[in-house]
Write a protein that holds these residues in place. Sequence first.
Motif, mmCIF file in Angstrom:
data_model
loop_
_atom_site.group_PDB
_atom_site.id
_atom_site.type_symbol
_atom_site.label_atom_id
_atom_site.label_comp_id
_atom_site.label_asym_id
_atom_site.label_seq_id
_atom_site.Cartn_x
_atom_site.Cartn_y
_atom_site.Cartn_z
ATOM 1 N N LYS A 136 0.796 -3.523 -1.101
ATOM 2 C CA LYS A 136 0.515 -2.938 -0.429
ATOM 3 C C LYS A 136 0.994 -3.659 1.239
ATOM 4 N N ILE A 137 0.687 -3.426 2.100
ATOM 5 C CA ILE A 137 0.699 -4.072 3.304
ATOM 6 C C ILE A 137 1.232 -3.590 4.504
ATOM 7 N N ASP A 138 0.110 -2.580 5.273
ATOM 8 C CA ASP A 138 1.188 -2.271 6.643
ATOM 9 C C ASP A 138 2.084 -2.508 8.181
ATOM 10 N N PRO A 143 2.539 2.966 4.604
ATOM 11 C CA PRO A 143 2.387 1.439 3.678
ATOM 12 C C PRO A 143 3.965 0.704 3.362
ATOM 13 N N GLU A 184 -4.973 -6.034 2.139
ATOM 14 C CA GLU A 184 -4.912 -5.291 3.430
ATOM 15 C C GLU A 184 -3.944 -5.623 4.433
ATOM 16 N N SER A 186 -2.264 -6.257 7.504
ATOM 17 C CA SER A 186 -0.839 -5.215 8.803
ATOM 18 C C SER A 186 -0.208 -6.513 8.959
#
Length: 220
Positions: A136-138, A143, A184, A186
Amino acid sequence: MRAAPTCPRCFGPLRAPSVWSSAWRCARHGDVLPMQAPMRPSAAAVEAVTRDAQVPVWLPWPLPQGFLVTGLAEAGDDRTGARATVVALAGPSLTQGPADMLVIAEEPGVGLGAGLAGLDGPDPGMGFDEGPAHAKIDINGRPTPLWCVTGAPDRAVYAGEALGNWLWLVVWPPEAGYLVTLDELSLRDLRDHDQALDLPFGAFSPRLGGEGPAEGGEEG
């Protein structure tokens, strides 16, 4: 002189539009949106791609530690605008040697993401998103799930959907897929005007698949 456009799916030559058809045509894949010659990393290249883009121009920001922007590319022409965009990155990996990453946004059916991922079809394929997401990426505080797409043994491929378009992250070597699953990430859209990013540029990426870099950029 700018290199001729190529097929976004196989990077082969195209037949240009004529009085009989306004479409670019690949002998293997039929009518396609042309992939324009990749651009060397520079502020001018970023401006050129974001000006024409009808889809996001995604960039992980902040960049993974030690990563540089190493090129940009797009698929589309003056009639359609850019319906697919690619930002290339390179930097250190936890394994020996460097890692390369391509971040691709495209409208369904363009096929550039699958082409750069080394897949035969124009999209990730039926059932690729069955089961829990692998990463999952922002994006804009939300998300966004991504699934690992199999079929390309020499790279890690993740795909999902963002803002109604396909989102692909393609990473070399495969072991560097941890950049997607663990870092993580973004993503920011370089088309947004409420940002002033000081982008670090590196050497031109060999991963963009076209026949050569376009004029208008400088080598990093």
